[in-house]
Design a protein around this motif. Structure first.
Motif, PDB file in Angstrom:
ATOM      1  N   GLU A  40       1.134  -1.057   0.168  1.00  0.00           N
ATOM      2  CA  GLU A  40       0.059   0.356  -0.201  1.00  0.00           C
ATOM      3  C   GLU A  40       1.468   0.881   0.239  1.00  0.00           C
ATOM      4  O   GLU A  40       0.393   2.668  -0.776  1.00  0.00           O
ATOM      5  CB  GLU A  40      -0.853   0.043   0.752  1.00  0.00           C
ATOM      6  CG  GLU A  40      -1.885  -0.930   1.108  1.00  0.00           C
ATOM      7  CD  GLU A  40      -2.780  -1.366   2.583  1.00  0.00           C
ATOM      8  OE1 GLU A  40      -4.326  -1.034   2.385  1.00  0.00           O
ATOM      9  OE2 GLU A  40      -2.102  -1.105   3.191  1.00  0.00           O
ATOM     10  N   ALA A  45      -1.453   3.753  -1.741  1.00  0.00           N
ATOM     11  CA  ALA A  45      -2.887   3.749  -1.891  1.00  0.00           C
ATOM     12  C   ALA A  45      -3.305   2.695  -0.525  1.00  0.00           C
ATOM     13  O   ALA A  45      -2.341   1.512  -1.088  1.00  0.00           O
ATOM     14  CB  ALA A  45      -3.546   3.507  -3.570  1.00  0.00           C
ATOM     15  N   LEU A  47      -5.728  -0.724  -0.201  1.00  0.00           N
ATOM     16  CA  LEU A  47      -6.497  -1.470  -0.621  1.00  0.00           C
ATOM     17  C   LEU A  47      -7.190  -2.082  -0.348  1.00  0.00           C
ATOM     18  O   LEU A  47      -8.162  -2.599  -0.762  1.00  0.00           O
ATOM     19  CB  LEU A  47      -5.007  -2.721  -1.631  1.00  0.00           C
ATOM     20  CG  LEU A  47      -3.908  -1.635  -2.221  1.00  0.00           C
ATOM     21  CD1 LEU A  47      -2.582  -3.470  -1.985  1.00  0.00           C
ATOM     22  CD2 LEU A  47      -3.778  -1.159  -3.404  1.00  0.00           C
ATOM     23  N   THR A  58     -11.430  -1.709  -1.978  1.00  0.00           N
ATOM     24  CA  THR A  58     -10.818  -0.609  -2.330  1.00  0.00           C
ATOM     25  C   THR A  58     -11.300  -0.477  -4.463  1.00  0.00           C
ATOM     26  O   THR A  58     -10.642  -1.801  -4.591  1.00  0.00           O
ATOM     27  CB  THR A  58     -10.564   0.188  -1.558  1.00  0.00           C
ATOM     28  OG1 THR A  58      -9.034  -0.074  -2.307  1.00  0.00           O
ATOM     29  CG2 THR A  58      -9.960  -0.029  -0.266  1.00  0.00           C
ATOM     30  N   GLU A  59     -12.020   0.528  -3.982  1.00  0.00           N
ATOM     31  CA  GLU A  59     -11.663  -0.055  -6.217  1.00  0.00           C
ATOM     32  C   GLU A  59     -10.696   0.059  -6.386  1.00  0.00           C
ATOM     33  O   GLU A  59     -10.380  -0.709  -7.390  1.00  0.00           O
ATOM     34  CB  GLU A  59     -12.478   1.946  -6.140  1.00  0.00           C
ATOM     35  CG  GLU A  59     -12.205   1.470  -7.503  1.00  0.00           C
ATOM     36  CD  GLU A  59     -12.884   3.515  -7.891  1.00  0.00           C
ATOM     37  OE1 GLU A  59     -13.234   3.736  -8.814  1.00  0.00           O
ATOM     38  OE2 GLU A  59     -13.068   4.344  -6.808  1.00  0.00           O
ATOM     39  N   GLN A  60      -9.461   0.385  -5.360  1.00  0.00           N
ATOM     40  CA  GLN A  60      -8.198   0.406  -6.343  1.00  0.00           C
ATOM     41  C   GLN A  60      -7.579  -0.742  -5.829  1.00  0.00           C
ATOM     42  O   GLN A  60      -6.531  -1.971  -6.827  1.00  0.00           O
ATOM     43  CB  GLN A  60      -7.150   0.725  -5.352  1.00  0.00           C
ATOM     44  CG  GLN A  60      -7.255   3.085  -5.827  1.00  0.00           C
ATOM     45  CD  GLN A  60      -8.226   3.893  -4.882  1.00  0.00           C
ATOM     46  OE1 GLN A  60      -8.878   2.459  -3.886  1.00  0.00           O
ATOM     47  NE2 GLN A  60      -7.965   4.911  -5.115  1.00  0.00           N
TER      48      GLN A  60
END
Length: 305
Positions: A40, A45, A47, A58-60
């Motif tokens: 991450e 980001a 995760l 998550t979206e990512q």
């Protein structure tokens, strides 16, 4: 990007739990957690959403999971090719086909394959949904229509028709219909026209139902239809390959049949040199040849009668 971290991320995303992923990877929960945090940080980001019931991407995280899933399937394909020796056939082969064809035609013939290749492990996936072969949801498929996906090797195996069948006992008790209109005196057993099936089969059923056939039993696959027929519940719409293995069945109204249903065997181009694929392909082709010979003999005997 560090492959070890991606591999650990994929295991966590697949399991939805650090603990379960650690068990799979033979790592402690803390070691798995450290690798996820490091990934991450490297991506800048988040995760996973963390909550009491486990982890949610998550979206990512979903984007990364899509990528690692594709990578893992490609690796599986490469591993399958590497493990296929030049002389032996062994390991797992994932085969997908419809419930009807899988239970009524393929499964009863698998002993012949295992006799020749006892170390082969078949994972037979029976469902009407078309699995994605290029994405390695299965290794090889037998489908009731020509596959439309790209990068597939395909071979037409045979052609089948949907026809009307009943048992000798049922016809002796209820009589044999001479016209389609006579079906109104019988229970029709068929797949529900709204269920997943080949188009010509649904067309045939709809045409029969247009002739006022009040007693009706619908099932969502041909195995269920066959069981209804064998238990003398009525006259069933079934693929013609069942007559070879169930000699008690009698064709009713021979002039009534569906259009042609082509049967195709398909597998990914990347598995062209797989020994397991070749063994399964040759087995199916040999069984088709044997089936055709016995079918012609049966039809000849019926003509003489």
């Amino acid at each position: 990007m560090d492959w070890d971290k991606l591999r650990i991320f994929h295991a966590v995303a697949d399991a939805g739990s650090l603990t379960h992923a650690g068990d799979t990877l033979h790592l402690s929960q803390s070691a798995v957690s450290r690798q996820i945090r490091a990934l991450e940080e490297a991506l800048n980001a988040t995760l996973f959403h963390r909550h009491a019931r486990g982890l949610i991407l998550t979206e990512q995280g979903e984007l990364l999971f899509d990528a690692t899933r594709a990578m893992m399937k490609r690796l599986d394909a490469a591993t399958a090719r590497i493990r296929d020796s030049e002389e032996e056939v062994f390991g797992e082969l994932r085969v997908t086909t419809t419930i009807g064809f899988g239970t009524l035609w393929l499964a009863p013939r698998l002993p012949h394959l295992y006799e020749k290749y006892p170390d082969l492990k078949i994972d037979l996936m029976l469902e009407e949904r078309v699995l994605d072969l290029p994405m390695r949801e299965a290794d090889v498929a037998i489908r009731m229509k020509e596959p439309s996906q790209a990068d597939l090797i395909r071979k037409r195996l045979m052609t089948i028709h949907m026809r009307l069948y009943a048992t000798h006992a049922y016809l002796a008790k209820r009589g044999t219909p001479q016209t389609v209109a006579d079906l109104s005196e019988h229970r029709l057993i068929c797949q529900n026209p709204r269920s997943a099936q080949v188009g010509v089969g649904a067309t045939m059923v709809n045409e029969l139902l247009a002739n006022d056939v009040p007693p009706l039993l619908t099932v969502n696959n041909y195995y269920g239809v066959l069981q209804g027929v064998l238990n003398n519940l009525g006259i069933g719409v079934l693929p013609d390959y069942v007559i070879r293995d169930f000699p008690d069945l009698v064709q009713v109204l021979p002039e009534v049949e569906s259009g042609e249903v082509p049967v195709f065997l398909a597998y990914p181009e990347e598995l062209r040199h797989s020994k397991r694929i070749a063994a399964f392909r040759d087995f199916v082709q040999d069984e088709i040849i044997s089936y055709r010979k016995k079918q012609r003999k049966l039809e000849g005997n019926q003509a003489q009668d």
